[in-house]
Design a protein around this motif. Structure first.
Motif, PDB file in Angstrom:
ATOM      1  N   TYR A 104       0.897  -1.121   0.004  1.00 15.40           N
ATOM      2  CA  TYR A 104       0.052   0.263   0.104  1.00 15.40           C
ATOM      3  C   TYR A 104       1.090   1.234  -0.013  1.00 15.40           C
ATOM      4  CZ  TYR A 104      -4.198  -2.804   1.109  1.00 15.40           C
ATOM      5  OH  TYR A 104      -5.504  -3.709   1.080  1.00 15.40           O
ATOM      6  N   LEU A 105       0.852   2.041  -0.855  1.00 12.47           N
ATOM      7  CA  LEU A 105       1.439   3.192  -1.075  1.00 12.47           C
ATOM      8  C   LEU A 105       0.707   4.365  -0.586  1.00 12.47           C
ATOM      9  CD1 LEU A 105       4.422   4.196  -3.333  1.00 12.47           C
ATOM     10  CD2 LEU A 105       2.635   5.873  -2.917  1.00 12.47           C
ATOM     11  N   VAL A 121       0.597  -1.583 -12.876  1.00 12.76           N
ATOM     12  CA  VAL A 121      -0.545  -2.480 -12.318  1.00 12.76           C
ATOM     13  C   VAL A 121       0.044  -3.496 -11.806  1.00 12.76           C
ATOM     14  CG1 VAL A 121      -3.055  -3.118 -12.356  1.00 12.76           C
ATOM     15  CG2 VAL A 121      -2.385  -0.756 -13.623  1.00 12.76           C
ATOM     16  N   HIS A 122      -0.561  -3.981 -10.624  1.00 14.29           N
ATOM     17  CA  HIS A 122      -0.376  -5.326  -9.897  1.00 14.29           C
ATOM     18  C   HIS A 122      -1.126  -5.648  -8.989  1.00 14.29           C
ATOM     19  CE1 HIS A 122       1.896  -8.327  -7.460  1.00 14.29           C
ATOM     20  NE2 HIS A 122       2.744  -8.417  -8.583  1.00 14.29           N
ATOM     21  N   PRO A 123      -1.630  -6.998  -8.958  1.00 13.20           N
ATOM     22  CA  PRO A 123      -2.758  -7.338  -8.140  1.00 13.20           C
ATOM     23  C   PRO A 123      -2.517  -7.239  -6.598  1.00 13.20           C
ATOM     24  CG  PRO A 123      -1.801  -9.167  -9.045  1.00 13.20           C
ATOM     25  CD  PRO A 123      -1.181  -8.299  -9.923  1.00 13.20           C
ATOM     26  N   ASN A 124      -1.276  -7.191  -6.167  1.00 13.46           N
ATOM     27  CA  ASN A 124      -1.003  -6.928  -4.738  1.00 13.46           C
ATOM     28  C   ASN A 124      -0.580  -5.435  -4.618  1.00 13.46           C
ATOM     29  OD1 ASN A 124      -1.239  -9.513  -4.792  1.00 13.46           O
ATOM     30  ND2 ASN A 124       0.726 -10.053  -4.366  1.00 13.46           N
ATOM     31  N   PHE A 125      -0.823  -4.737  -5.404  1.00 18.39           N
ATOM     32  CA  PHE A 125      -0.341  -3.024  -5.196  1.00 18.39           C
ATOM     33  C   PHE A 125      -1.627  -2.297  -5.272  1.00 18.39           C
ATOM     34  CE2 PHE A 125       0.978   1.144  -6.824  1.00 18.39           C
ATOM     35  CZ  PHE A 125       1.874   1.526  -5.822  1.00 18.39           C
ATOM     36  N   TYR A 126      -1.664  -1.180  -3.945  1.00 18.92           N
ATOM     37  CA  TYR A 126      -2.835  -0.416  -4.029  1.00 18.92           C
ATOM     38  C   TYR A 126      -2.083   0.945  -3.699  1.00 18.92           C
ATOM     39  CZ  TYR A 126      -6.727  -3.688  -3.283  1.00 18.92           C
ATOM     40  OH  TYR A 126      -7.672  -4.387  -3.499  1.00 18.92           O
ATOM     41  N   LEU A 127      -2.978   1.887  -4.243  1.00 13.50           N
ATOM     42  CA  LEU A 127      -2.733   3.276  -3.700  1.00 13.50           C
ATOM     43  C   LEU A 127      -3.529   3.910  -2.890  1.00 13.50           C
ATOM     44  CD1 LEU A 127      -2.197   4.481  -7.608  1.00 13.50           C
ATOM     45  CD2 LEU A 127      -0.173   4.938  -5.942  1.00 13.50           C
ATOM     46  N   ASN A 128      -3.030   4.638  -1.817  1.00 16.36           N
ATOM     47  CA  ASN A 128      -3.737   5.114  -0.774  1.00 16.36           C
ATOM     48  C   ASN A 128      -3.762   6.661  -0.648  1.00 16.36           C
ATOM     49  OD1 ASN A 128      -5.169   5.853   1.613  1.00 16.36           O
ATOM     50  ND2 ASN A 128      -4.123   4.284   2.830  1.00 16.36           N
ATOM     51  N   VAL A 129      -4.652   7.221  -1.029  1.00 17.59           N
ATOM     52  CA  VAL A 129      -4.694   8.618  -1.308  1.00 17.59           C
ATOM     53  C   VAL A 129      -5.391   9.445  -0.191  1.00 17.59           C
ATOM     54  CG1 VAL A 129      -5.148  10.693  -2.776  1.00 17.59           C
ATOM     55  CG2 VAL A 129      -4.896   8.371  -3.818  1.00 17.59           C
ATOM     56  N   VAL A 165      -7.309   1.553  -5.815  1.00 14.69           N
ATOM     57  CA  VAL A 165      -7.051   2.924  -5.114  1.00 14.69           C
ATOM     58  C   VAL A 165      -8.116   2.929  -3.990  1.00 14.69           C
ATOM     59  CG1 VAL A 165      -7.190   5.228  -5.372  1.00 14.69           C
ATOM     60  CG2 VAL A 165      -6.530   4.062  -7.176  1.00 14.69           C
ATOM     61  N   CYS A 166      -7.383   3.053  -2.845  1.00 15.68           N
ATOM     62  CA  CYS A 166      -8.444   3.376  -1.637  1.00 15.68           C
ATOM     63  C   CYS A 166      -7.998   4.952  -1.174  1.00 15.68           C
ATOM     64  CB  CYS A 166      -7.922   2.354  -0.506  1.00 15.68           C
ATOM     65  SG  CYS A 166      -6.298   2.304   0.151  1.00 15.68           S
ATOM     66  N   THR A 167      -8.694   5.215  -0.206  1.00 18.31           N
ATOM     67  CA  THR A 167      -8.531   6.532   0.375  1.00 18.31           C
ATOM     68  C   THR A 167      -8.615   6.679   1.862  1.00 18.31           C
ATOM     69  OG1 THR A 167     -10.722   7.332   0.385  1.00 18.31           O
ATOM     70  CG2 THR A 167      -9.666   7.934  -1.577  1.00 18.31           C
ATOM     71  N   ASN A 168      -7.891   7.496   2.454  1.00 16.15           N
ATOM     72  CA  ASN A 168      -7.627   7.710   3.919  1.00 16.15           C
ATOM     73  C   ASN A 168      -8.195   8.809   4.471  1.00 16.15           C
ATOM     74  OD1 ASN A 168      -6.911   6.612   6.589  1.00 16.15           O
ATOM     75  ND2 ASN A 168      -4.849   7.608   6.459  1.00 16.15           N
ATOM     76  N   THR A 169      -8.973   9.105   5.540  1.00 15.35           N
ATOM     77  CA  THR A 169      -9.768  10.308   5.685  1.00 15.35           C
ATOM     78  C   THR A 169      -9.394  10.336   7.370  1.00 15.35           C
ATOM     79  OG1 THR A 169     -11.148  10.381   4.031  1.00 15.35           O
ATOM     80  CG2 THR A 169     -11.752  11.782   6.103  1.00 15.35           C
ATOM     81  N   ASP A 193     -11.880   1.812  -4.489  1.00 11.01           N
ATOM     82  CA  ASP A 193     -11.926   0.417  -4.010  1.00 11.01           C
ATOM     83  C   ASP A 193     -12.492   0.490  -2.704  1.00 11.01           C
ATOM     84  OD1 ASP A 193     -11.166  -1.351  -6.597  1.00 11.01           O
ATOM     85  OD2 ASP A 193      -9.657   0.338  -6.375  1.00 11.01           O
ATOM     86  N   GLY A 194     -11.888   1.221  -1.699  1.00 10.58           N
ATOM     87  CA  GLY A 194     -12.228   1.355  -0.393  1.00 10.58           C
ATOM     88  C   GLY A 194     -11.942   2.404   0.171  1.00 10.58           C
ATOM     89  N   ILE A 195     -12.481   2.795   1.321  1.00 10.56           N
ATOM     90  CA  ILE A 195     -12.391   4.164   2.232  1.00 10.56           C
ATOM     91  C   ILE A 195     -11.758   3.700   3.703  1.00 10.56           C
ATOM     92  CG2 ILE A 195     -13.607   5.772   3.329  1.00 10.56           C
ATOM     93  CD1 ILE A 195     -15.576   5.768   0.950  1.00 10.56           C
ATOM     94  N   LEU A 196     -10.988   4.340   4.073  1.00 14.35           N
ATOM     95  CA  LEU A 196     -10.364   4.134   5.487  1.00 14.35           C
ATOM     96  C   LEU A 196     -10.569   5.386   6.159  1.00 14.35           C
ATOM     97  CD1 LEU A 196      -6.825   2.412   4.820  1.00 14.35           C
ATOM     98  CD2 LEU A 196      -8.545   1.579   5.985  1.00 14.35           C
ATOM     99  N   VAL A 197     -10.787   5.395   7.588  1.00 14.03           N
ATOM    100  CA  VAL A 197     -11.259   6.683   8.291  1.00 14.03           C
ATOM    101  C   VAL A 197     -10.785   6.270   9.754  1.00 14.03           C
ATOM    102  CG1 VAL A 197     -13.576   5.803   8.890  1.00 14.03           C
ATOM    103  CG2 VAL A 197     -13.058   8.081   8.818  1.00 14.03           C
ATOM    104  N   ALA A 198     -10.349   7.372  10.263  1.00 10.16           N
ATOM    105  CA  ALA A 198      -9.799   7.304  11.621  1.00 10.16           C
ATOM    106  C   ALA A 198      -9.535   8.489  12.462  1.00 10.16           C
ATOM    107  CB  ALA A 198      -8.250   6.695  11.857  1.00 10.16           C
ATOM    108  N   PRO A 199      -9.814   8.638  13.575  1.00 13.70           N
ATOM    109  CA  PRO A 199      -9.623   9.981  14.249  1.00 13.70           C
ATOM    110  C   PRO A 199      -8.042  10.429  14.411  1.00 13.70           C
ATOM    111  CG  PRO A 199      -9.729   8.202  15.877  1.00 13.70           C
ATOM    112  CD  PRO A 199      -9.998   7.630  14.613  1.00 13.70           C
ATOM    113  N   GLY A 200      -7.789  11.516  14.366  1.00 13.81           N
ATOM    114  CA  GLY A 200      -6.305  12.133  14.391  1.00 13.81           C
ATOM    115  C   GLY A 200      -5.604  11.841  15.658  1.00 13.81           C
TER     116      GLY A 200
END
Length: 332
Positions: A104-105, A121-129, A165-169, A193-200
């Motif tokens: 995950y980058l 592109v690789h099946p084991n590679f994700y971008l995390n924006v 691609v996933c995102t992080n908020t 593809d997915g959403i990650l969320v967490a408190p600061g």
């Protein structure tokens, strides 16, 4: 986190192997920070302040790969700083993938469009924006105009090229949850593809009134939990129930060990007491019992995914309700 089928299988095999060997403490995700250089100076970021004196330092490619080999975690998150500023990033990514790891980058997206020309592109590679709100809010938090539009264009191009691609908020004290729901709707429409969320995390070095206290986190995440029923969240339902105060979890600080230019960071991704030269020394010499809520005051308000999502893995199996919830979530 929710993972694709192959990674779920690899993680399951890895976890069972450690349980059979009666290994109590083992990592799940290696947080690899080859550089702390960044092209932004975000208000809530502790890295650029904590490592101000060494921010120009970079790990060599050999050091990075040796660290990946030292740490048995099946997942490697390449983070920073901004990893696209790392001089060997386009050699590092395929080298880690070739070791059978899942990568995950994490990026702020400013260099993403151009970087995509040099990544396959690789099946084991994700971008995390990282996305912290709609345009005005995102640009304000990142303290630069235009960052939202650039990141969105990068996401669009990455999806068009076939990248996962996933995102992080991050949820802060003044985060407008109506706006966050609108952001998640937009990201879903873009095919994320997915959403990650967490408190600061309340970094001492930041010194700004941005961060939530534990009771504030629980109140905010009651609404975030509701959103998880609508959107493709990768944050697990058990972790989200913990965030809204419904479930008790203890921290697993060794679950996401961090390696950066100064060494293996201890005790965790968020708190630095020392750096060790090897992964083994970090695991063996850190007094893990000193850390956690009620033990170290720096842990008092922490509910970050890097410490508590690994706990979810060890908790699954203790409750049929949790097993059923996780099974439904993985299949949905």
């Amino acid at each position: 986190m929710r993972f694709p089928l192959k990674l779920n299988a690899d993680l399951t095999k890895y976890i069972i192997s450690n349980k059979v060997k009666k290994i109590e403490k083992f990592p799940l995700v290696l947080m690899l920070e080859p550089t702390h250089l960044c092209n932004l100076a975000c208000s809530g970021c502790g890295r650029i302040r904590e490592y101000a004196d060494t921010i120009q330092q970079m790990m060599s490619l050999e050091e990075c790969l040796r660290s990946v080999d030292e740490c048995p975690a099946p997942v490697v998150t390449i983070t920073g700083g901004e990893p696209f500023l790392y001089s060997h990033i386009y050699e590092l990514i395929p080298a880690v993938l070739n070791r059978g790891k899942h990568v995950y980058l994490c990026t702020n997206g400013l260099l993403l469009e151009k970087a995509l020309e040099n990544i396959k592109v690789h099946p084991n590679f994700y971008l995390n924006v990282h996305m912290d709100g709609l345009e005005e809010t995102h640009d304000r938090i990142l303290e630069r105009k235009g960052t939202f539009k650039i990141a969105i264009e990068g996401i669009k191009k990455a999806k068009a090229m076939g990248f996962r691609v996933c995102t992080n908020t991050t949820i802060f004290k003044d985060t407008d949850l109506v706006e966050i729901e609108m952001l998640f709707s937009l990201l879903t429409d873009l095919g994320v593809d997915g959403i990650l969320v967490a408190p600061g995390f309340d970094y001492e070095a930041v010194g700004e009134n941005l961060f939530l206290q534990r009771r504030e986190i629980e109140k905010k995440f009651e609404e975030v939990y509701r959103m998880s029923k609508r959107f493709r969240f990768w944050s697990t339902p058990m972790y989200l129930r913990f965030l809204k105060g419904e479930k008790k979890l203890d921290c697993t600080p060794w679950g996401n060990p961090t390696r950066n230019p100064l060494g293996w960071k201890a005790p965790c991704y968020l708190i630095t007491d020392t750096h060790y030269p090897t992964f083994r020394e970090m695991m063996e010499k850190t007094d893990w019992d000193k850390y956690g809520v009620g033990k170290d005051p720096r842990c008092a308000q922490c509910m970050m995914h890097c410490g508590f999502e690994p706990t979810v893995v060890s908790e699954i199996g203790k409750s049929w309700k949790d097993i059923l919830e996780m099974a439904i979530w993985n299949m949905s």
